[in-house]
Design an enzyme around this catalytic site. Structure first.
Site: not given
Length: 390
Positions: A128-129, A134, A243-244, A341
């Site tokens: 990735t850049e 993607s 990977e997925r 909470g």
């Protein structure tokens, strides 16, 4: 249903892994979440136990086990309250090392894969850049051949293990004019001149180090080209199914953990004279989520079984990640609500789980990109074939 995919040996492995994580990892999680640094000793312990070698050849110190051992490894890592720690482990073992094993030559396997299996070297996959996201084919990092060296220039971002690792597996363009047909894969030591890694500050996954990395005319030897020049894009695509599925398995496992924790909490928390697990609205909400998670889990297992037989399951893996990450986010959001909470307090696990889970629909291909890929397959009848025969 588990007996369809898991043997007694699998269950023994799960128990031993769970014991190991509780003894060796859990006591350090809060420290690593605060510092954002996972200490080196734990990588070595994972290596000694064989956890990094689960699916790799015995020739390099691996165990060469079926993919359901990997499923167990991923599931149990999601249940120790730090998806960041889990990410550091599986990004090393299943992103960086997958490429070493598939495209690395014998020298690379001996000098990098074998030490990675032992936990002596830590790897990071750099695809990735900053400007690409993607859009893998749109990458700008270049590798120019000069004599017997490649000169690499450019940048990568959102790289897990990018600051503290020992080596990078990098995608760079050797022939920029050819678009996705001009990408090649390289191996680079992280301590070379011209490499700058900057740690990023994230919403979740706090224990893992995630980096933006700049390469300023970094020289690497020509033998650090992995596989064939120009075949990088097919190599990357080849590994996307795994990977997925990893991201999908992580999702169903963390959702399952959230449900189990919430059911336990509901059995103890009282309101209006009874425990809150007796209120129909809450009971039915939990059941809806448990049903969705079970659907995802069984679909994911079926896809893993097919991948383990060598089938190309890119469609199923894409569906698995798309659905499982969505279900996990919705489930964890609801579970936090059940705690009222307390769900919003850091000392309870749901706050961190919510933040950590949110990366699911983003990392490894955004849900929007996955929908477009599936649209091409389902609506346009595009048939994706395995990019590379191994």
């Amino acid at each position: 249903m588990n007996s369809l995919y898991f043997t007694e040996e699998h269950q023994l492995f799960r128990e031993s892994l769970r014991d190991f994580l509780n003894k060796e990892v859990v006591p350090h999680i809060e420290k690593w979440e605060k510092t954002g640094t996972i200490e080196r000793f734990i990588w070595k312990k994972f290596g000694e136990m064989g956890f990094f070698g689960i699916r790799y050849p015995e020739a390099y110190g691996g165990l060469n086990l079926d993919l359901f051992y990997t499923v167990i490894f991923l599931e149990e890592l999601q249940k120790i309250k730090s998806a960041g720690f889990a990410a550091a482990m599986w990004a090393h073992s299943y992103l960086a090392m997958t490429h070493l094993n598939a495209e690395g030559d014998e020298r690379i396997k001996q000098e990098y894969l074998a030490p990675s299996i032992l936990g002596d070297k830590i790897g990071a996959l750099c695809i990735t850049e900053p400007f690409g996201g993607s859009d893998v084919a749109g990458m700008r990092t270049t590798a120019v051949k000069k004599g017997n060296k490649y000169i690499i220039s450019g940048s990568k971002t959102f790289i897990t293990n990018g600051v503290f690792c020992d080596y990078y597996v990098i995608a760079a363009k050797t022939s920029p004019e050819l678009g996705n047909k001009g990408i090649s894969m390289f191996l680079m030591d992280s301590n070379l001149k011209g490499v700058t890694a900057t740690k990023l500050d994230k919403l979740g996954w706090r224990a893992s180090d995630t980096a933006e990395i700049a390469f300023d005319n970094v020289e690497i030897p020509e033998e650090n080209l992995m596989g064939e020049e120009g075949k990088g894009f097919p190599y990357i695509m080849q590994h996307f199914a795994l990977e997925r599925l990893i991201m999908a398995i992580n999702a169903h496992a963390r959702a399952e953990y959230a449900i189990d924790y919430t059911i336990e909490y509901m059995s103890q928390r009282e309101a209006f004279g009874k425990t809150i697990n007796k209120f129909q609205a809450l009971r039915h909400t939990i059941v809806e989520h448990a049903t969705d998670v079970e659907h995802c889990k069984l679909f994911n297992y079926a896809a893993v079984a097919r991948l383990d037989k060598g089938e190309y399951v890119v469609k199923e893996a894409t569906m698995a990640k798309l659905k499982s990450t969505k279900v996990a986010d919705e489930t964890i959001y609801s579970c936090l609500q059940m705690l009222g909470g307390y769900g919003y307090m850091e000392e309870y696990p749901l706050a961190r789980l919510l933040r950590d889970s949110r990366l699911g629909p983003i990392g490894g291909g955004t849900s929007e990109i996955l929908k477009e890929i599936l649209s091409k397959m389902i609506i346009d009848n595009k048939d994706y074939k395995p990019a590379v025969k191994h």
